[in-house]
Design a protein around this motif. Structure first.
Motif, short mmCIF file in Angstrom:
data_model
loop_
_atom_site.label_atom_id
_atom_site.label_comp_id
_atom_site.label_asym_id
_atom_site.label_seq_id
_atom_site.Cartn_x
_atom_site.Cartn_y
_atom_site.Cartn_z
N ALA A 1 -1.60 -5.11 3.71
CA ALA A 1 -1.78 -5.45 5.55
C ALA A 1 -0.96 -5.10 6.29
CB ALA A 1 -2.29 -6.56 6.51
N ALA A 2 0.92 -5.09 5.72
CA ALA A 2 2.01 -5.08 6.55
C ALA A 2 2.50 -3.89 6.82
CB ALA A 2 2.48 -6.35 6.03
N ASN A 3 2.07 -3.24 5.31
CA ASN A 3 2.12 -1.69 5.49
C ASN A 3 1.64 -1.10 6.30
OD1 ASN A 3 4.28 -2.85 3.81
ND2 ASN A 3 3.38 -2.28 2.07
N ILE A 4 0.69 -0.89 6.18
CA ILE A 4 -0.25 0.02 7.17
C ILE A 4 0.13 -0.29 8.39
CG2 ILE A 4 -3.55 0.28 7.83
CD1 ILE A 4 -1.47 1.71 4.92
N GLY A 5 0.00 -1.78 8.71
CA GLY A 5 0.56 -1.93 10.04
C GLY A 5 1.68 -1.23 10.51
N GLN A 6 2.66 -1.21 9.99
CA GLN A 6 4.02 -0.95 9.95
C GLN A 6 4.25 0.21 10.37
OE1 GLN A 6 7.14 -2.46 11.14
NE2 GLN A 6 5.47 -3.92 10.77
N GLY A 7 2.73 0.80 9.90
CA GLY A 7 3.04 2.80 9.86
C GLY A 7 2.06 2.99 10.74
N ALA A 8 0.93 2.28 11.28
CA ALA A 8 0.13 1.93 12.13
C ALA A 8 0.53 1.80 13.88
CB ALA A 8 -1.37 1.37 12.72
N ALA A 9 2.10 0.89 14.15
CA ALA A 9 2.24 0.81 15.37
C ALA A 9 3.41 2.00 15.21
CB ALA A 9 3.14 -0.36 15.16
N SER A 10 4.65 2.33 14.72
CA SER A 10 5.29 3.52 14.68
C SER A 10 4.16 4.68 14.85
CB SER A 10 5.24 4.01 13.43
OG SER A 10 6.71 2.90 12.99
N LEU A 11 3.58 4.89 14.62
CA LEU A 11 1.99 6.32 15.09
C LEU A 11 1.97 6.02 16.48
CD1 LEU A 11 0.85 9.04 14.06
CD2 LEU A 11 -1.20 7.70 13.72
N ALA A 12 1.28 4.40 16.65
CA ALA A 12 0.98 4.68 17.98
C ALA A 12 2.11 4.54 19.37
CB ALA A 12 0.85 3.14 18.12
N VAL A 13 3.85 4.41 18.43
CA VAL A 13 4.57 4.81 18.91
C VAL A 13 5.15 6.53 20.04
CG1 VAL A 13 7.21 4.39 19.82
CG2 VAL A 13 5.46 2.39 19.03
N ALA A 14 5.44 7.21 18.66
CA ALA A 14 5.39 8.59 19.16
C ALA A 14 4.02 9.04 20.04
CB ALA A 14 5.35 8.77 17.32
N VAL A 15 2.98 8.72 19.77
CA VAL A 15 1.63 9.01 20.71
C VAL A 15 2.11 8.73 21.89
CG1 VAL A 15 -0.64 8.74 21.03
CG2 VAL A 15 -0.37 8.82 18.56
N LYS A 16 2.67 7.34 22.56
CA LYS A 16 2.60 7.10 23.59
C LYS A 16 3.93 7.12 24.42
CE LYS A 16 1.93 2.62 26.07
NZ LYS A 16 0.80 2.69 26.40
N SER B 1 -16.44 -4.40 -5.61
CA SER B 1 -16.38 -4.64 -4.36
C SER B 1 -15.21 -5.06 -4.35
CB SER B 1 -17.09 -5.90 -3.78
OG SER B 1 -16.82 -6.97 -4.62
N ASN B 2 -14.20 -5.12 -4.67
CA ASN B 2 -12.20 -4.98 -4.45
C ASN B 2 -11.87 -3.99 -3.30
OD1 ASN B 2 -10.31 -7.47 -5.46
ND2 ASN B 2 -9.49 -5.15 -6.20
N PHE B 3 -12.47 -2.77 -4.70
CA PHE B 3 -11.83 -2.00 -3.66
C PHE B 3 -12.20 -1.44 -1.92
CE2 PHE B 3 -12.14 3.33 -3.04
CZ PHE B 3 -10.68 3.80 -3.16
N ILE B 4 -13.96 -1.60 -1.91
CA ILE B 4 -14.56 -1.75 -0.72
C ILE B 4 -13.77 -2.21 -0.24
CG2 ILE B 4 -16.73 -2.05 0.80
CD1 ILE B 4 -17.32 -1.03 -1.39
N TYR B 5 -13.62 -3.77 0.14
CA TYR B 5 -12.90 -4.71 0.72
C TYR B 5 -11.22 -4.23 1.23
CZ TYR B 5 -16.09 -7.98 -0.81
OH TYR B 5 -17.58 -8.64 -0.53
N ILE C 1 -10.19 -0.80 1.54
CA ILE C 1 -10.72 0.12 1.95
C ILE C 1 -10.41 -0.90 3.37
CG2 ILE C 1 -11.71 2.07 3.07
CD1 ILE C 1 -9.85 2.78 0.55
N ILE C 2 -11.05 -1.49 3.79
CA ILE C 2 -11.59 -2.40 5.05
C ILE C 2 -10.57 -3.39 5.71
CG2 ILE C 2 -12.74 -4.42 6.45
CD1 ILE C 2 -15.10 -3.66 4.14
N VAL C 3 -9.44 -3.64 4.53
CA VAL C 3 -8.64 -3.75 5.10
C VAL C 3 -7.38 -2.72 5.68
CG1 VAL C 3 -6.21 -4.74 4.78
CG2 VAL C 3 -8.89 -5.81 4.07
N LEU C 4 -6.92 -1.98 4.68
CA LEU C 4 -6.35 -0.65 5.30
C LEU C 4 -6.91 0.09 6.74
CD1 LEU C 4 -5.98 2.47 2.84
CD2 LEU C 4 -6.30 3.08 5.48
N ILE C 5 -8.38 0.20 7.41
CA ILE C 5 -8.99 0.99 8.22
C ILE C 5 -8.83 -0.18 9.17
CG2 ILE C 5 -10.81 1.60 9.01
CD1 ILE C 5 -11.99 3.35 6.54
N ALA C 6 -9.59 -1.41 8.76
CA ALA C 6 -8.86 -1.99 9.64
C ALA C 6 -7.54 -2.79 10.45
CB ALA C 6 -9.64 -3.75 9.48
#
Length: 632
Positions: free
Chosen positions: A332-347, A427-431, A433-438
């Motif tokens: 969750a933390a790693n994907i969040g850091q990447g998403a935040a950086s991507l948002a900064v790059a876009v904005k 179901s573990n892998f599905i969860y 994927i949900i965490v990654l996307i969310a």
């Protein structure tokens, strides 16, 4: 700026060879042991191109670089003569053993021993992830010889951890390295493992031996090497000098072997089991609370290096029990850091910021390496960090409820997501994927909504006023309004932001706003039509005033006043009229560099308070025919 030039600046700023006791590096950081950290100006180090940030941790001065850290390390090592392994890490600046509370000593020990192993563990972990993926989709059979051999490739870094840690721990405690390796080898010797697997009671000279498996273990070997430090000192005192070459190694191997299998090894095993048990207990009774907290604060845990204190837990995911706390939280933390950086790059409207943020996003999302994102983007602008932490808490709550688990050690990222695959728990892998996307969506949206301030706001301006001024400036530039004035680059080179200049006077804009150029040519030309206000006696700087009212300082090099004008040939004089393109100065850049000075040239609008904004050109390569910045 090249890694070589930045490394030279880092080397100089930390005090050079005279102030360096020791240097090593991990995946993203240069780790200095300095004689006197108070001599280093943190802000100057932060301004060096390529530096994401700095961290003071357990007596180390850590310079965060990112994925290219090994290039910088190689360049710094060439500049001086100082230790480049962990042998100096257990001592203070006087050569005595470091003091401090037990917790700090423990985390320093763990971090120092684990850091050199990370590349091997990442490589082995990714091989295991790929095998999980190939067997899940049916492209490879688990019964094939190919699968068995490739599994050996992936398992080797983990299986032989006792031997690998024996090497790094022996350097830390200054123990005989080969003796430490032998201690690790004893723990995983095939004959001893056969006895353990037989299920029978084991005795050594009548002493009970715990039937424990030490392959891929962490704590037992670290305790053993720690004890060896005192054993070697004792043997040096009691063994006669004439027999030392024979008796000391004989006694050391025998004593270490007995004590390891009878006392220390079992204690280490029980300590690891206790730590894992506590985590599992928390997960069982308060997973809904533990996981959100871990996922939310993981960026701060990584920032301090404390995540390695949990290594006995998540490394167990490689061979024994799955990890249901650390690695899921890191996902969750790693994907969040990447998403935040991507948002900064876009904005962002700043091209340099966009380049840094984009690279950091790729590193975090695809490789799980978050230091470039953390130090270069989210921590710097704060609000993106808050967005990722809020997202971590939300997705962490979900992970705690569904009990998400990792079945292989790999730094969580998009590419390593198969580490959450388990055929018995689909179901573990599905969860996962949900965490990654969310995590990606929530963080990205929150960052876009919260925004971020790229530049400090002046005291008289509110956030609303600042945004309004920025919008007005952008509109005027795009429309080519008369209020927008162009200032051309005086020299050919690379255009950089003023806040990246390695001098707080310019970087903090004490003299005014502007940009800077890393010059590639010796000739400096007039950037506009106007008048030469001042030619400094040392010839390194010229003050100009344009016909449109812009007062500008061209400062050729940093601290070059010390050169007393020798590398400069000034072609103009005070109060002389100039036209855009007139030759102002010929500077011998090679001589400036040879003298040890930075040639970066700040272009400062000294009366910038009289204008709405100074807007840098988005181009990174400029010459006298290219606009360096606009003044609104």
């Amino acid at each position: 700026m090249s890694a070589k030039d930045s490394a030279k600046q880092i080397y100089d700023e930390v005090g050079g060879e005279a102030n360096i006791n020791y240097l090593t590096h991990c995946v993203t950081r240069l780790r200095f042991r300095l004689k006197d950290e108070s001599k280093v100006d943190d802000e100057k180090v932060k301004q060096i191109p390529g530096v994401m940030g700095i961290n003071h941790q357990n007596g180390q001065y850590q310079v965060i670089i990112g994925n290219a850290v090994s290039d910088y390390y190689d360049q710094v090592v060439k500049l001086g003569n100082f230790p480049t392994d962990e042998s100096a890490d257990a001592t203070d600046n006087t050569g005595n053993e470091k003091k401090g509370n037990l917790f700090d000593q423990f985390t320093s020990f763990i971090s120092s021993c684990m850091s050199p192993l990370i590349p091997a563990l990442i490589g082995g972990g990714m091989i295991k992830v790929i095998l999980i993926l190939l067997t899940t989709v049916g492209w490879m059979s688990t019964k094939s010889q190919t699968y068995t051999i490739i599994s050996v490739f992936g398992d080797a870094p983990f299986y032989f951890l006792p031997i690998e840690l024996a090497i790094t721990a022996s350097k830390y405690h200054k123990v005989n390295q080969m003796m430490a390796v032998i201690a690790g080898a004893i723990l995983i010797h095939p004959d001893f493992i056969s006895l353990v697997n037989s299920g029978k009671t084991i005795h050594l000279m009548g002493l009970p031996v715990t039937a424990a498996s030490y392959s891929s273990s962490v704590i037992p070997i670290l305790l053993i090497v720690w004890a060896m430090k005192y054993l070697e000192k004792f043997l040096d005192k009691v063994v006669p000098a004439s027999f030392k070459s024979i008796l000391k190694p004989l006694l050391e191997i025998f004593i270490v072997g007995v004590v390891s299998l009878v006392i220390i090894g079992p204690i280490g095993t029980w300590a690891g089991e206790l730590l894992s048990g506590i985590v599992l207990l928390i997960q069982k009774h308060a997973a809904w609370l533990a996981m959100p907290l871990m996922a939310a604060f993981m960026p701060l845990i990584v920032m301090t290096g404390m995540h390695w204190a949990f290594s006995p837990i998540f490394l167990a995911a490689s061979f024994a029990t799955p990890d249901s706390l650390i690695l899921p939280a890191m996902l969750a933390a790693n994907i969040g850091q990447g998403a935040a950086s991507l948002a900064v790059a876009v904005k962002t409207k700043n091209k340099n910021t966009r380049q840094v943020a984009s690279a950091a996003a790729v590193s975090a999302l695809l490789a799980g390496v978050t230091e470039p994102a953390l130090y270069g983007v989210t921590l710097k602008y704060k609000k993106p960090l808050y967005a990722s932490m809020i997202s971590g808490a939300i997705t962490g709550l979900f992970m705690g409820i569904v009990n998400l688990r990792s079945f292989a050690f790999a730094v969580p990222s998009i590419l390593s997501i198969p580490q959450f695959v388990n055929n018995k728990i689909p179901s573990n892998f599905i969860y996962a994927i949900i965490v990654l996307i969310a995590s990606f969506i929530i963080t990205f949206v929150l960052t876009m909504v919260l925004g971020f301030n790229e530049e400090p706001q002046v005291a008289s301006a509110t956030d609303t006023d600042s945004k309004k001024n920025n919008d007005v400036a952008a509109t005027k530039i795009e429309s080519g309004a008369k209020e927008t004035k162009k200032v051309y680059s005086p020299v050919k080179g690379e255009l950089i932001t003023l806040d990246s200049v390695n001098d707080p006077t310019f970087a903090q804009k004490m003299l005014g706003d502007g940009v800077a150029v890393i010059p590639e040519d010796n000739n400096f030309y007039a950037p506009f039509d106007g008048v030469v206000e001042t030619v400094f006696p040392t010839k390194h700087a010229i003050g100009l005033k344009s016909d449109t009212g812009i007062e500008m300082l061209i400062h050729i090099g940093l601290d070059t006043v010390e050169l007393k004008g020798e590398p400069y040939d000034v072609k103009v004089k005070d109060k002389q009229r100039i036209k855009k393109g007139d030759l102002l100065v010929v500077a011998d850049l090679a001589a400036i560099k040879k003298a040890g000075y930075d040639t970066v040239t700040p272009l400062v609008v000294t009366n910038s308070k009289e204008f709405v904004e100074v807007v840098p050109n988005e181009k990174t390569t400029v010459d006298n025919g290219t606009v360096a910045f606009y003044v609104v």
